[in-house]
Design a protein around this motif. Structure first.
Motif, PDB file in Angstrom:
ATOM      1  N   VAL A 178      11.004   8.130  -9.445  1.00 56.00           N
ATOM      2  CA  VAL A 178      10.408   9.300  -9.207  1.00 56.00           C
ATOM      3  C   VAL A 178       9.021   9.354  -9.766  1.00 56.00           C
ATOM      4  O   VAL A 178       8.972   9.633 -10.950  1.00 56.00           O
ATOM      5  CB  VAL A 178      11.303  10.540  -9.201  1.00 56.00           C
ATOM      6  N   VAL A 179       8.131   9.467  -9.040  1.00 53.42           N
ATOM      7  CA  VAL A 179       6.699   9.719  -9.624  1.00 53.42           C
ATOM      8  C   VAL A 179       5.901  10.725  -8.903  1.00 53.42           C
ATOM      9  O   VAL A 179       6.243  11.249  -7.996  1.00 53.42           O
ATOM     10  CB  VAL A 179       5.808   8.295  -9.356  1.00 53.42           C
ATOM     11  N   GLU A 180       4.820  11.253  -9.748  1.00 53.99           N
ATOM     12  CA  GLU A 180       4.071  12.315  -9.090  1.00 53.99           C
ATOM     13  C   GLU A 180       3.092  12.014  -8.017  1.00 53.99           C
ATOM     14  O   GLU A 180       2.955  12.612  -6.984  1.00 53.99           O
ATOM     15  CB  GLU A 180       3.320  12.993 -10.151  1.00 53.99           C
ATOM     16  N   SER A 181       2.512  10.743  -7.924  1.00 55.93           N
ATOM     17  CA  SER A 181       1.588  10.322  -6.888  1.00 55.93           C
ATOM     18  C   SER A 181       1.714   8.872  -6.720  1.00 55.93           C
ATOM     19  O   SER A 181       2.209   8.019  -7.318  1.00 55.93           O
ATOM     20  CB  SER A 181       0.336  10.804  -7.409  1.00 55.93           C
ATOM     21  N   PRO A 182       0.766   8.604  -5.547  1.00 54.65           N
ATOM     22  CA  PRO A 182       0.831   7.075  -5.151  1.00 54.65           C
ATOM     23  C   PRO A 182       0.256   6.067  -6.171  1.00 54.65           C
ATOM     24  O   PRO A 182       0.502   4.918  -6.281  1.00 54.65           O
ATOM     25  CB  PRO A 182      -0.006   7.085  -3.914  1.00 54.65           C
ATOM     26  N   THR A 183      -1.007   6.785  -7.006  1.00 60.28           N
ATOM     27  CA  THR A 183      -1.408   6.047  -8.086  1.00 60.28           C
ATOM     28  C   THR A 183      -0.470   5.571  -9.091  1.00 60.28           C
ATOM     29  O   THR A 183      -0.626   4.712  -9.875  1.00 60.28           O
ATOM     30  CB  THR A 183      -2.421   6.764  -8.709  1.00 60.28           C
ATOM     31  N   ASP A 184       0.813   6.363  -9.341  1.00 63.57           N
ATOM     32  CA  ASP A 184       1.643   6.121 -10.252  1.00 63.57           C
ATOM     33  C   ASP A 184       2.535   5.001  -9.634  1.00 63.57           C
ATOM     34  O   ASP A 184       2.998   4.080 -10.694  1.00 63.57           O
ATOM     35  CB  ASP A 184       2.634   7.272 -10.488  1.00 63.57           C
ATOM     36  N   VAL A 185       2.711   4.869  -8.449  1.00 63.48           N
ATOM     37  CA  VAL A 185       3.516   3.557  -8.090  1.00 63.48           C
ATOM     38  C   VAL A 185       2.700   2.394  -8.259  1.00 63.48           C
ATOM     39  O   VAL A 185       3.128   1.394  -8.699  1.00 63.48           O
ATOM     40  CB  VAL A 185       3.621   3.660  -6.491  1.00 63.48           C
ATOM     41  N   ALA A 186       1.694   2.508  -7.933  1.00 57.99           N
ATOM     42  CA  ALA A 186       0.496   1.163  -8.212  1.00 57.99           C
ATOM     43  C   ALA A 186       0.537   1.092 -10.037  1.00 57.99           C
ATOM     44  O   ALA A 186       0.539  -0.317 -10.276  1.00 57.99           O
ATOM     45  CB  ALA A 186      -0.909   1.479  -7.898  1.00 57.99           C
ATOM     46  N   ALA A 187       0.559   1.946 -10.701  1.00 59.09           N
ATOM     47  CA  ALA A 187       0.636   1.504 -12.407  1.00 59.09           C
ATOM     48  C   ALA A 187       1.881   0.817 -12.477  1.00 59.09           C
ATOM     49  O   ALA A 187       1.996   0.040 -13.370  1.00 59.09           O
ATOM     50  CB  ALA A 187       0.586   2.974 -13.057  1.00 59.09           C
ATOM     51  N   ILE A 188       3.073   1.308 -11.993  1.00 59.91           N
ATOM     52  CA  ILE A 188       4.431   0.713 -12.252  1.00 59.91           C
ATOM     53  C   ILE A 188       4.344  -0.747 -11.718  1.00 59.91           C
ATOM     54  O   ILE A 188       4.776  -1.644 -12.406  1.00 59.91           O
ATOM     55  CB  ILE A 188       5.460   1.690 -12.152  1.00 59.91           C
ATOM     56  N   GLU A 189       3.843  -0.724 -10.562  1.00 61.21           N
ATOM     57  CA  GLU A 189       3.899  -1.987 -10.075  1.00 61.21           C
ATOM     58  C   GLU A 189       2.869  -3.163 -10.832  1.00 61.21           C
ATOM     59  O   GLU A 189       3.294  -4.391 -10.723  1.00 61.21           O
ATOM     60  CB  GLU A 189       3.354  -1.952  -8.530  1.00 61.21           C
ATOM     61  N   ARG A 190       2.198  -2.802 -11.522  1.00 64.33           N
ATOM     62  CA  ARG A 190       1.252  -3.677 -12.355  1.00 64.33           C
ATOM     63  C   ARG A 190       2.105  -4.258 -13.310  1.00 64.33           C
ATOM     64  O   ARG A 190       1.720  -5.530 -13.795  1.00 64.33           O
ATOM     65  CB  ARG A 190      -0.148  -2.870 -13.039  1.00 64.33           C
ATOM     66  N   THR A 191       3.325  -3.724 -13.723  1.00 66.06           N
ATOM     67  CA  THR A 191       4.113  -4.539 -14.880  1.00 66.06           C
ATOM     68  C   THR A 191       4.842  -5.664 -14.258  1.00 66.06           C
ATOM     69  O   THR A 191       5.176  -6.508 -15.121  1.00 66.06           O
ATOM     70  CB  THR A 191       5.107  -3.511 -15.356  1.00 66.06           C
ATOM     71  N   LYS A 192       4.853  -5.679 -13.017  1.00 65.83           N
ATOM     72  CA  LYS A 192       5.573  -6.892 -12.359  1.00 65.83           C
ATOM     73  C   LYS A 192       7.016  -6.989 -12.676  1.00 65.83           C
ATOM     74  O   LYS A 192       7.531  -8.184 -12.577  1.00 65.83           O
ATOM     75  CB  LYS A 192       4.723  -8.128 -12.484  1.00 65.83           C
ATOM     76  N   GLU A 193       7.599  -5.889 -13.378  1.00 63.75           N
ATOM     77  CA  GLU A 193       8.952  -5.918 -13.859  1.00 63.75           C
ATOM     78  C   GLU A 193       9.970  -5.135 -12.929  1.00 63.75           C
ATOM     79  O   GLU A 193      11.095  -5.313 -12.991  1.00 63.75           O
ATOM     80  CB  GLU A 193       8.948  -5.753 -15.319  1.00 63.75           C
ATOM     81  N   TYR A 194       9.450  -3.925 -12.621  1.00 66.82           N
ATOM     82  CA  TYR A 194      10.269  -2.931 -12.007  1.00 66.82           C
ATOM     83  C   TYR A 194      10.635  -3.405 -10.755  1.00 66.82           C
ATOM     84  O   TYR A 194       9.704  -3.954  -9.936  1.00 66.82           O
ATOM     85  CB  TYR A 194       9.860  -1.658 -11.761  1.00 66.82           C
ATOM     86  N   LYS A 195      11.876  -3.652 -10.161  1.00 70.35           N
ATOM     87  CA  LYS A 195      12.190  -4.101  -8.826  1.00 70.35           C
ATOM     88  C   LYS A 195      12.902  -3.083  -8.201  1.00 70.35           C
ATOM     89  O   LYS A 195      13.552  -3.598  -7.046  1.00 70.35           O
ATOM     90  CB  LYS A 195      13.317  -5.444  -9.122  1.00 70.35           C
ATOM     91  N   GLY A 196      13.095  -1.899  -8.431  1.00 70.60           N
ATOM     92  CA  GLY A 196      13.741  -0.749  -7.759  1.00 70.60           C
ATOM     93  C   GLY A 196      12.672  -0.200  -6.440  1.00 70.60           C
ATOM     94  O   GLY A 196      11.802  -0.802  -6.247  1.00 70.60           O
ATOM     95  N   THR A 197      13.081   0.873  -6.248  1.00 70.93           N
ATOM     96  CA  THR A 197      12.306   1.416  -5.062  1.00 70.93           C
ATOM     97  C   THR A 197      11.580   2.761  -5.805  1.00 70.93           C
ATOM     98  O   THR A 197      11.854   3.096  -6.976  1.00 70.93           O
ATOM     99  CB  THR A 197      12.908   1.974  -3.926  1.00 70.93           C
ATOM    100  N   TYR A 198      10.824   3.471  -5.101  1.00 69.32           N
ATOM    101  CA  TYR A 198      10.235   4.752  -5.431  1.00 69.32           C
ATOM    102  C   TYR A 198      10.402   6.122  -4.639  1.00 69.32           C
ATOM    103  O   TYR A 198      10.990   5.892  -3.514  1.00 69.32           O
ATOM    104  CB  TYR A 198       8.629   4.402  -5.403  1.00 69.32           C
ATOM    105  N   HIS A 199      10.008   7.257  -5.224  1.00 64.94           N
ATOM    106  CA  HIS A 199      10.101   8.604  -4.570  1.00 64.94           C
ATOM    107  C   HIS A 199       8.668   9.155  -5.065  1.00 64.94           C
ATOM    108  O   HIS A 199       8.714   9.500  -6.314  1.00 64.94           O
ATOM    109  CB  HIS A 199      11.336   9.210  -4.554  1.00 64.94           C
TER     110      HIS A 199
END
Length: 201
Positions: free
Chosen positions: A87-108
């Protein structure tokens, strides 16, 4: 209009740029003059790109992230762990976590945080949509990845209080990020460590 050395159309363009977050008067002037220096095709493409995102981008019906389709590519992916929701605050946070290339779950994406000072309550962000996802079944863990500031912590604790009675494991990122910091500015290694060291709340 205040006294200005610029013609009215130029001043209007400067004023619009100045409405963007983090853009002051001088930066707005630089952007406006840069746009005026574009050739017609580039300027028209720039204007069309703005209109395109306004007319074709909307929220994914599952995770509320921004997308150009009913269900975003992450939610539609067969390679993601759909039992894990970050669970993140904004779409930019999704992009930040995706940069790690390690998280394989989904988002809200909440599209905000609870902030009484700004008259933003739980009903003003995407909490009820998250609860509906959890109640639909198939989710084993929710990671609260709101920013480590007062409003982010308040929001995380509020949501965890709603999820706990549903029998869902709720964890919080173990931040190597300073209190008051923002996810979108964190580097990949810091975010990866935060994900790996998340704790239950």
């Amino acid at each position: 209009m205040p006294n200005t050395p610029f013609a009215a159309p130029v001043e209007r363009l400067i004023e619009y740029f100045q409405r963007l977050p983090g853009i002051g008067r001088k930066s707005a002037q630089r952007l406006a003059f840069h746009v005026m220096g574009m050739d017609d095709a580039t300027a028209e493409g720039f204007a069309q790109a703005i209109m395109d995102v306004k007319h074709t981008i909307f929220q994914c019906k599952v995770c509320q992230n921004l997308t150009d389709r009913e269900v975003c590519s992450l939610c539609a992916s067969d390679t993601r762990d759909h039992s894990l929701v970050c669970v993140v605050e904004s779409p930019t946070d999704v992009a930040a976590i995706e940069r790690t290339k390690e998280y394989k779950g989904t988002y809200h994406v909440l599209h905000g945080v609870i902030s009484p000072l700004n008259q933003i309550g739980p009903e003003d962000i995407k909490i009820k949509e998250l609860l509906a996802r959890v109640r639909a079944g198939g989710i084993r863990e929710v990671i609260m990845a709101t920013d480590p500031d007062t409003t982010g912590e308040t929001t995380a604790m509020y949501i965890s209080g709603l999820l706990r009675p549903l029998g869902i494991k709720v964890t919080r990122l173990a931040y190597g990020i300073p209190v008051g910091g923002h996810l979108e500015f964190a580097d990949e290694v810091t975010l990866l460590r935060a994900l790996e060291g998340r704790r239950e709340i």
